[in-house]
Design an enzyme around this catalytic site. Structure first.
Site, PDB file in Angstrom:
ATOM      1  N   HIS A  47      26.352  39.705  45.156  1.00 14.93           N
ATOM      2  CA  HIS A  47      25.258  39.423  44.230  1.00 14.93           C
ATOM      3  C   HIS A  47      25.859  38.762  42.984  1.00 14.93           C
ATOM      4  CE1 HIS A  47      26.804  42.928  42.157  1.00 14.93           C
ATOM      5  NE2 HIS A  47      26.608  43.665  43.241  1.00 14.93           N
ATOM      6  N   HIS A  50      29.179  39.961  41.453  1.00 13.70           N
ATOM      7  CA  HIS A  50      30.435  39.516  42.075  1.00 13.70           C
ATOM      8  C   HIS A  50      30.760  38.081  41.650  1.00 13.70           C
ATOM      9  CE1 HIS A  50      29.049  42.549  45.188  1.00 13.70           C
ATOM     10  NE2 HIS A  50      30.266  42.963  44.947  1.00 13.70           N
ATOM     11  N   GLY A 161      34.127  45.359  38.547  1.00 13.39           N
ATOM     12  CA  GLY A 161      32.921  45.565  37.741  1.00 13.39           C
ATOM     13  C   GLY A 161      32.917  46.945  37.102  1.00 13.39           C
ATOM     14  N   ARG A 201      23.676  47.812  47.217  1.00 11.47           N
ATOM     15  CA  ARG A 201      22.790  48.822  47.819  1.00 11.47           C
ATOM     16  C   ARG A 201      21.340  48.691  47.333  1.00 11.47           C
ATOM     17  NH1 ARG A 201      27.898  51.932  47.814  1.00 11.47           N
ATOM     18  NH2 ARG A 201      28.311  52.505  49.973  1.00 11.47           N
TER      19      ARG A 201
END
Ligand code: PAF
Length: 294
Positions: A47, A50, A161, A201
């Site tokens: 997403h 990243h 992250g 997720r």
């Protein structure tokens, strides 16, 4: 294999050709003369968070390496290893467009050709609390695969992250304790406009759950506001935030106010704190955190 994309922004018209490697030796050969290397390990299903890591990585090195590997070692038998989305085509196109130079995407046989009996066991004071308490063995799996990937890629810098705040801390401490010459950079969490932290997720959520999901971040922010206002009733704040989530159908596992440096319970004099939370919304487990200076 090579994936080629012409970048087309006002600031960057570099033409990036990204090479994809399935085998350790092939990646090592490609990196032999790569210069300074920045590394972004992922499990795929990428997403914007990243992609922000890849873009930040380009500021730190000549060569940006990404990896995609869904690491069985960090999933408990009852967790979502089998249904974790594998979206390789979209992921490799996104990585290439973001300017990654090399992609390491081994299958399980390539990365674990024999059972991985030598494993990294992180300090239990840091790895058996919070996430590690609810996901026993999780950080052994993370530290082991990150150590192995670091041995393969030999990066100068690696980016993670901050949504996975505890993971970032475990990796930092592993690198320090093993005297690995790798700079670890934590990158700010990317959020949707309603505050929900981007996560692979999130794709498991139904439309109704997706609408409810930002409540986790809102509760963490509410705790942060109380802390900033001088409240030191940490247990009370944690309990109230958990109760609020439960009231709206969540199954919270923890809301925890901790010291940023080591995730221990704060002393009254501690100023640099982080509020971390993990909760199930239906069958989906979401985590998030906010930092606070009091
Ligand atoms: O954060 C992740 O995606 C994973 O834990 C990592 C660091 C790629 C290790 O498998």
């Amino acid at each position: 294999m090579a994936v080629s994309r012409r970048r087309n922004t006002a600031t960057d018209s570099r033409h990036t050709t990204m090479h994809i490697h399935r085998q350790i030796d092939a990646l090592r050969s490609a990196l032999a003369d790569a210069g300074r290397i920045a590394f972004v390990p992922t499990m795929g299903n990428l997403h914007a968070g990243h992609i922000a890591l890849i873009e930040a990585a380009r500021e730190h090195a000549d060569c940006v390496v990404a990896s995609i590997f869904v690491n069985r070692l960090q999933f408990a038998p009852n967790e979502d290893f089998d249904r974790y989305p594998r979206t390789f085509e979209a992921d490799s196109a996104a990585l290439s467009a973001a300017g990654a130079h090399q992609l390491f995407a081994p299958d399980e046989i390539a990365l674990y050709p024999e059972p991985q009996r030598y494993q990294v066991v992180p300090d239990p004071d840091q790895a058996d609390i919070l996430e590690g308490h609810f996901r026993p063995g999780f950080f052994n799996g993370v530290a082991t695969v990150v150590m192995k990937l670091f041995q393969i890629v030999r990066p100068d810098v690696a980016l993670f992250g901050k949504k996975d705040f505890q993971q970032l801390m475990v990796v930092r401490n592993m690198v320090r304790q093993f005297a690995m010459p790798i700079q670890i950079i934590g990158h700010a969490t990317l959020r949707d406009s309603d505050g929900l932290a981007l996560s692979s997720r999130n794709g498991y959520l139904s439309a109704e759950q997706r609408a409810e999901a930002p409540r986790l971040h809102r509760q963490l922010q509410a705790v942060r506001a109380e802390l900033s206002g001088g409240c030191q009733d940490w247990l009370g704040l944690e309990a109230r935030a958990m109760a609020e989530l439960s009231k709206h159908g969540w199954r919270p596992q923890y809301i925890a106010i901790r010291r940023r440096a080591d995730l221990k319970s704060p002393a009254l004099s501690d100023r640099e704190l982080v509020v971390l939370g993990a909760a199930f919304l239906g069958g989906t487990r979401l985590i998030d955190n906010v930092e606070v200076d009091v």
